[in-house]
Design a protein around this motif. Structure first.
Motif, PDB file in Angstrom:
ATOM      1  N   GLY A 297      -6.128   2.620   0.552  1.00 30.82           N
ATOM      2  CA  GLY A 297      -5.938   4.342   1.519  1.00 30.82           C
ATOM      3  C   GLY A 297      -4.890   3.762   1.099  1.00 30.82           C
ATOM      4  O   GLY A 297      -4.639   3.623  -0.078  1.00 30.82           O
ATOM      5  N   SER A 298      -3.642   4.675   1.880  1.00 31.10           N
ATOM      6  CA  SER A 298      -2.440   5.107   1.517  1.00 31.10           C
ATOM      7  C   SER A 298      -1.737   3.362   2.002  1.00 31.10           C
ATOM      8  O   SER A 298      -1.790   2.891   2.315  1.00 31.10           O
ATOM      9  N   LYS A 306       7.858   8.516   2.982  1.00 29.99           N
ATOM     10  CA  LYS A 306       6.686   8.976   2.645  1.00 29.99           C
ATOM     11  C   LYS A 306       5.871   7.967   2.449  1.00 29.99           C
ATOM     12  O   LYS A 306       5.881   7.070   2.847  1.00 29.99           O
ATOM     13  N   THR A 307       4.343   8.836   2.903  1.00 28.60           N
ATOM     14  CA  THR A 307       2.934   7.801   3.213  1.00 28.60           C
ATOM     15  C   THR A 307       2.490   8.672   1.596  1.00 28.60           C
ATOM     16  O   THR A 307       2.529   9.548   1.743  1.00 28.60           O
ATOM     17  N   PHE A 308       1.637   7.384   1.125  1.00 29.50           N
ATOM     18  CA  PHE A 308       1.141   8.577  -0.726  1.00 29.50           C
ATOM     19  C   PHE A 308       0.301   7.998  -0.056  1.00 29.50           C
ATOM     20  O   PHE A 308      -0.423   7.189   0.394  1.00 29.50           O
ATOM     21  N   PRO A 309      -0.628   8.700  -1.095  1.00 28.76           N
ATOM     22  CA  PRO A 309      -2.290   8.664  -0.582  1.00 28.76           C
ATOM     23  C   PRO A 309      -2.928   7.365  -1.694  1.00 28.76           C
ATOM     24  O   PRO A 309      -2.388   7.447  -2.369  1.00 28.76           O
ATOM     25  N   ALA A 310      -3.849   7.327  -1.793  1.00 30.67           N
ATOM     26  CA  ALA A 310      -4.996   5.980  -2.241  1.00 30.67           C
ATOM     27  C   ALA A 310      -5.270   6.899  -3.441  1.00 30.67           C
ATOM     28  O   ALA A 310      -4.717   7.681  -3.859  1.00 30.67           O
ATOM     29  N   PRO A 352       0.386  -1.678   1.964  1.00 35.95           N
ATOM     30  CA  PRO A 352      -0.679  -0.979   1.868  1.00 35.95           C
ATOM     31  C   PRO A 352      -0.789  -0.583   3.965  1.00 35.95           C
ATOM     32  O   PRO A 352       0.323  -1.147   4.250  1.00 35.95           O
ATOM     33  N   ALA A 353      -0.772   1.325   3.850  1.00 37.56           N
ATOM     34  CA  ALA A 353      -1.376   1.168   5.348  1.00 37.56           C
ATOM     35  C   ALA A 353      -2.188   0.591   6.173  1.00 37.56           C
ATOM     36  O   ALA A 353      -1.658   0.511   7.400  1.00 37.56           O
ATOM     37  N   SER A 354      -3.520  -0.018   5.849  1.00 38.55           N
ATOM     38  CA  SER A 354      -4.455  -1.244   6.443  1.00 38.55           C
ATOM     39  C   SER A 354      -4.541  -2.204   6.226  1.00 38.55           C
ATOM     40  O   SER A 354      -3.749  -2.537   4.929  1.00 38.55           O
ATOM     41  N   GLY A 373      -1.909  -7.315   1.041  1.00 40.71           N
ATOM     42  CA  GLY A 373      -0.967  -7.884   1.487  1.00 40.71           C
ATOM     43  C   GLY A 373       0.069  -6.867   0.819  1.00 40.71           C
ATOM     44  O   GLY A 373      -0.157  -6.027  -0.098  1.00 40.71           O
ATOM     45  N   ASN A 374       0.929  -7.042   1.215  1.00 41.03           N
ATOM     46  CA  ASN A 374       2.222  -6.481  -0.026  1.00 41.03           C
ATOM     47  C   ASN A 374       3.169  -7.087  -1.163  1.00 41.03           C
ATOM     48  O   ASN A 374       2.599  -8.151  -1.732  1.00 41.03           O
TER      49      ASN A 374
END
Length: 617
Positions: A297-298, A306-310, A352-354, A373-374
């Motif tokens: 995921g993003s 910014k949010t970055f894509p998978a 991670p976004a989710s 996790g982070n």
């Protein structure tokens, strides 16, 4: 016992002083003593030899409590030494000895007489040459045990632990249970545990197991030496192969845990975060940047809006022009540059976004590089990079339990492992200090992240969710290891100083006890190292092995004192005795480390400190 292994054993207590080298050998002349006498050494570690002179071989080393039958004195080679009382002793008179502790020297060593420097002995009482039966030597050694299983139990993996005897669990997710966490019970990675176990008064001693008899004093080494042992790992707390055996026998996880951690209960803990160091000391360069991918995921980077894509990746390189000293570049899966600029700080999070997204630490030098996790990226004062995985306790355990114990094992064993692993980690949490709580390797518990997860391991974690082992309301420091050889050990007898001094406090729930089935076999009998032995070495080879380390170099090694043992029979310390009286003592674990470091890598290693010069039943 192998016919090729020839050793002399004496019933004696630990060592102190021995004869120094003498000058030259004089001709022997006999003179009659008034009568046969029972004599006792003045000091510990008094040598008796094959002839009346210090140029003759040492046949045995005696303690001051030993008794010998002397039939006469003879004139022989000169000796000069300092006794344990500090007085100088010189002479050339030797006792001609026919019995030691009630056993004839002919039955013990195949010789008619042995000889001891007469001024190092004192008469006890007049007697006939045959001493009282009460002074008899130890019973003969028991027969060697049957050959250990060559395969893992049904349903268990065939791989065996790859860690060193005192190391932590093995590193393959499908491997058999490994040896335990190597850190002493009270030593966490970077700060004291938040809930360390409190030492309690020493309980009543537990009898040493009947797997002896153990030597009660020094053992003179024969022409060849072979070491025999049982189990793998330090022997404190839960035996993983023992848990397997107990689960097969029908015991539940709580029963297994209750045996290995006596006096404990099952309690609960609140949801918490574990900080796992997953990369340390990484030196990033322009040609070898730190690389992290967002997978599934993003994802985001703190401080960058910014949010970055998978499947996009971040690359981090040194940049003296940036305020942080580092430059970040984010590149999409299609090689498009999505961001290029200064790193937001010298410590920042990638998130991670989710909860279903993963982060791949591509720069980690193993294939187990995907994490829930982070990830926190930290630039050290040395200019290298550490990465710490911030993950929930339950998600952390998903990547630990099936790595520490094969996921094909019974559910009860896996649940016991989950309880032990959760409690072990919880004791080491210290969120208010340091940058991480646990390592991802054998210094703590082996953690392979998301790629280490297995269905049965996940089921065991879920079945015990939030449960911990507690003692008097505090989370227990649940040490564990691969196999105990039929008996676990007291914590203070394992975590000693390098010379075997007891330095650790007694932990009431880390007590050694029998781990045998009703038929006498060990619960860990399916372990590849339920029993083990070394290669057969010549005496010259053994001397070379231990002369290579200053801690064990006593010149010409002639004897070992293997009498100081814990309740399981594990060696607390080993004393080396040299031909000139030099004596050095090391802990059992240091003995094992020296042996393994100085023998060929192709030779079988010593697996722990439960060993002897004869097979242990």
């Amino acid at each position: 016992m192998r016919a090729s292994v020839r050793r002399a054993r004496l019933s004696a207590a630990p060592l102190a002083a021995a004869l120094s080298a003498a000058v030259l050998l004089l001709g022997l002349t006999s003179s009659l003593a008034d009568a046969s006498t029972i004599e006792q050494p003045i000091c510990d570690y008094t040598n008796v030899r094959t002839g009346a002179g210090t140029t003759y071989a040492i046949q045995a080393t005696l303690m001051h409590t030993s008794k010998v039958t002397a039939v006469t004195t003879v004139t022989g080679g000169s000796y000069s030494t300092t006794s344990c009382t500090g007085s100088a002793i010189t002479g050339n008179r030797w006792l001609r000895i026919t019995a030691i502790n009630g056993k004839s020297v002919s039955s013990l060593y195949g010789r008619t007489y042995l000889y001891g420097a007469s001024y190092l002995f004192k008469a006890v009482v007049s007697a006939t040459p045959t001493a009282s039966p009460k002074a008899s030597a130890p019973a003969s050694a028991p027969a060697a045990p049957s050959t250990p299983p060559s395969t893992a139990p049904s349903g268990a993996p065939s791989a065996v632990p790859s860690a060193a005897p005192s190391a932590a669990p093995s590193s393959a997710p499908s491997a058999a249970p490994s040896a335990p966490p190597s850190a002493p019970p009270s030593v966490p990675p970077s700060a004291p545990p938040s809930q360390p176990p409190s030492p309690t008064p020493t309980p009543s001693p537990t009898p040493i197991p009947s797997s002896g008899p153990w030597e009660t004093g020094p053992t003179t080494l024969g022409d060849v030496v072979e070491l025999y042992g049982r189990g793998y790992g330090h022997g404190v707390g839960m035996s993983q192969y023992g848990a397997y055996g107990r689960a097969v026998a029908g015991q539940s996880a709580s029963q297994i845990v209750g045996h290995y951690y006596p006096g404990t209960s099952i309690g609960t803990m609140a949801s918490t975060t574990v900080r796992v160091q997953v990369l340390a000391g990484f030196s990033a360069t322009a040609s070898n940047p730190l690389r992290i991918y967002g997978r599934v995921g993003s994802w985001t980077i703190d401080g960058i809006g910014k949010t970055f894509p998978a499947d996009a990746q971040v690359r981090m390189t040194p940049d003296g022009a940036a305020a942080s000293g580092w430059h970040l570049t984010v590149i999409g899966a299609d090689t498009t540059t999505l961001f290029s600029g200064a790193a937001p700080a010298t410590a920042f999070y990638i998130r991670p976004a989710s909860s279903t997204s993963l982060l791949q630490l591509y720069s980690k030098p193993t294939s187990y590089d995907r994490f829930r996790g982070n990830l926190r990226v930290i630039v050290t004062s040395a200019g290298t990079i550490n990465v710490v995985n911030w993950v929930s306790m339950e998600q952390y355990l998903l990547g630990v339990v099936p790595v520490e114990m094969s996921s094909s094992w019974p559910a009860a064993a896996l649940q016991a492992q989950a309880l032990a692993a959760r409690s072990y980690a919880a004791v080491r949490l210290h969120p208010g200090s340091g940058t991480f709580d646990v390592y991802d390797d054998t210094r703590s518990q082996v953690y392979f992240g998301q790629l280490g997860e297995k269905t049965n391991g996940t089921a065991a974690v879920n079945a015990t969710a939030g449960q911990v082992v507690t003692y008097k309301g505090a989370i227990a420091n649940t040490m564990y290891h691969s196999s105990d050889g039929g008996w676990t050990e007291n914590n203070e007898d394992v975590y000693t100083s390098a010379t075997g001094q007891i330095t650790a406090g007694v932990v009431a729930y880390l007590r050694g006890s029998s781990d045998r089935m009703p038929d006498g076999s060990s619960y860990d009998k399916t372990s590849p190292f339920a029993t083990w032995h070394t290669t057969i070495y010549t005496l010259a080879q053994i001397r070379s092995i231990f002369a290579a380390d200053s801690r064990s170099n006593v010149g010409t090694l002639v004897a070992l004192d293997l009498s100081r043992r814990g309740v399981s029979g594990r060696l607390i310390s080993v004393t080396f005795i040299g031909s000139t009286g030099t004596i050095k003592t090391v802990s059992g674990s240091v003995f094992v480390a020296i042996f393994n470091a100085n023998t060929p890598a192709t030779d079988p290693a010593m697996r722990n400190t439960l060993f002897d010069l004869k097979p242990i039943p």
